[in-house]
Design a protein around this motif. Structure first.
Motif, PDB file in Angstrom:
ATOM      1  N   UNK A 139     -35.487 -14.440 -30.483  1.00  0.00           N
ATOM      2  CA  UNK A 139     -36.274 -13.189 -30.807  1.00  0.00           C
ATOM      3  C   UNK A 139     -35.442 -12.025 -31.117  1.00  0.00           C
ATOM      4  N   UNK A 140     -35.322 -11.399 -29.553  1.00  0.00           N
ATOM      5  CA  UNK A 140     -34.734 -10.528 -28.582  1.00  0.00           C
ATOM      6  C   UNK A 140     -33.325  -9.989 -29.505  1.00  0.00           C
ATOM      7  N   UNK A 141     -32.464 -11.400 -29.440  1.00  0.00           N
ATOM      8  CA  UNK A 141     -31.242 -10.795 -30.232  1.00  0.00           C
ATOM      9  C   UNK A 141     -30.852 -10.378 -31.213  1.00  0.00           C
ATOM     10  N   UNK A 142     -31.909 -11.106 -32.304  1.00  0.00           N
ATOM     11  CA  UNK A 142     -32.094 -10.496 -33.534  1.00  0.00           C
ATOM     12  C   UNK A 142     -32.351  -8.842 -33.044  1.00  0.00           C
ATOM     13  N   UNK A 143     -33.003  -8.651 -32.698  1.00  0.00           N
ATOM     14  CA  UNK A 143     -33.603  -6.968 -32.538  1.00  0.00           C
ATOM     15  C   UNK A 143     -32.567  -6.129 -32.161  1.00  0.00           C
ATOM     16  N   UNK A 144     -31.326  -6.762 -31.076  1.00  0.00           N
ATOM     17  CA  UNK A 144     -30.279  -6.220 -30.793  1.00  0.00           C
ATOM     18  C   UNK A 144     -29.878  -5.987 -31.750  1.00  0.00           C
ATOM     19  N   UNK A 145     -29.395  -7.474 -32.918  1.00  0.00           N
ATOM     20  CA  UNK A 145     -28.555  -6.953 -33.832  1.00  0.00           C
ATOM     21  C   UNK A 145     -29.028  -6.177 -35.093  1.00  0.00           C
TER      22      UNK A 145
END
Length: 146
Positions: free
Chosen positions: A88-94
């Motif tokens: 999930x954290x990668x979606x937040x970064x993006x």
């Protein structure tokens, strides 16, 4: 005695075929994104060495676009490393990077810029909450240790 694997039923075959289609699609997408990433590097070089007057906003917007490509490729790599799971954290970064790029590119309307900033704040708060929350709940450990 050698055991022979039973013929797969349709219920077992469909998820495997769909997983294979998904994996091949993601590999193809990663190749496309990698090509676009290299194109952005070429554009950076042209902007730096050919332009007499550098448009800093356009240059910064291209850098953030580069990082968006980079983050998507990283997310695909993590998908395969973490047993077919998108963190999930990668979606937040993006999302944060995309909103910052949007503010840089489209900052003509102050109200829209305020809304974009609020979206970034919400994404950062979500990331903070996600990092505070333990992955294993204490209740689940207590329940299974009985």
């Amino acid at each position: 005695m050698v055991r022979h694997r039973k013929d797969m039923t349709l219920v077992q075959l469909v998820p495997r075929v769909l997983q294979m289609v998904l994996n091949l699609s993601l590999v193809f997408l990663a190749i496309i994104l990698s090509t676009l990433l290299v194109q952005e590097l070429i554009i950076f070089g042209k902007m730096l060495f050919e332009a007499k007057s550098l448009d800093h906003q356009l240059f910064l917007a291209n850098i953030l676009l580069f990082f968006l490509y980079f983050e998507f490729i990283t997310m695909i790599v993590k998908y395969f490393k973490e047993d077919y799971h998108f963190p999930l954290r990668y979606f937040l970064y993006i999302g944060i990077t995309a909103m910052i790029r949007l503010i840089i590119v489209d900052h003509d309307h102050p109200l829209n810029t305020l809304f974009y900033s609020l979206v970034i704040l919400i994404l950062i708060i979500g990331y903070f909450i996600m990092n505070l929350t333990p992955r294993e709940r204490p209740e689940s450990r207590w329940f299974f240790n009985k």
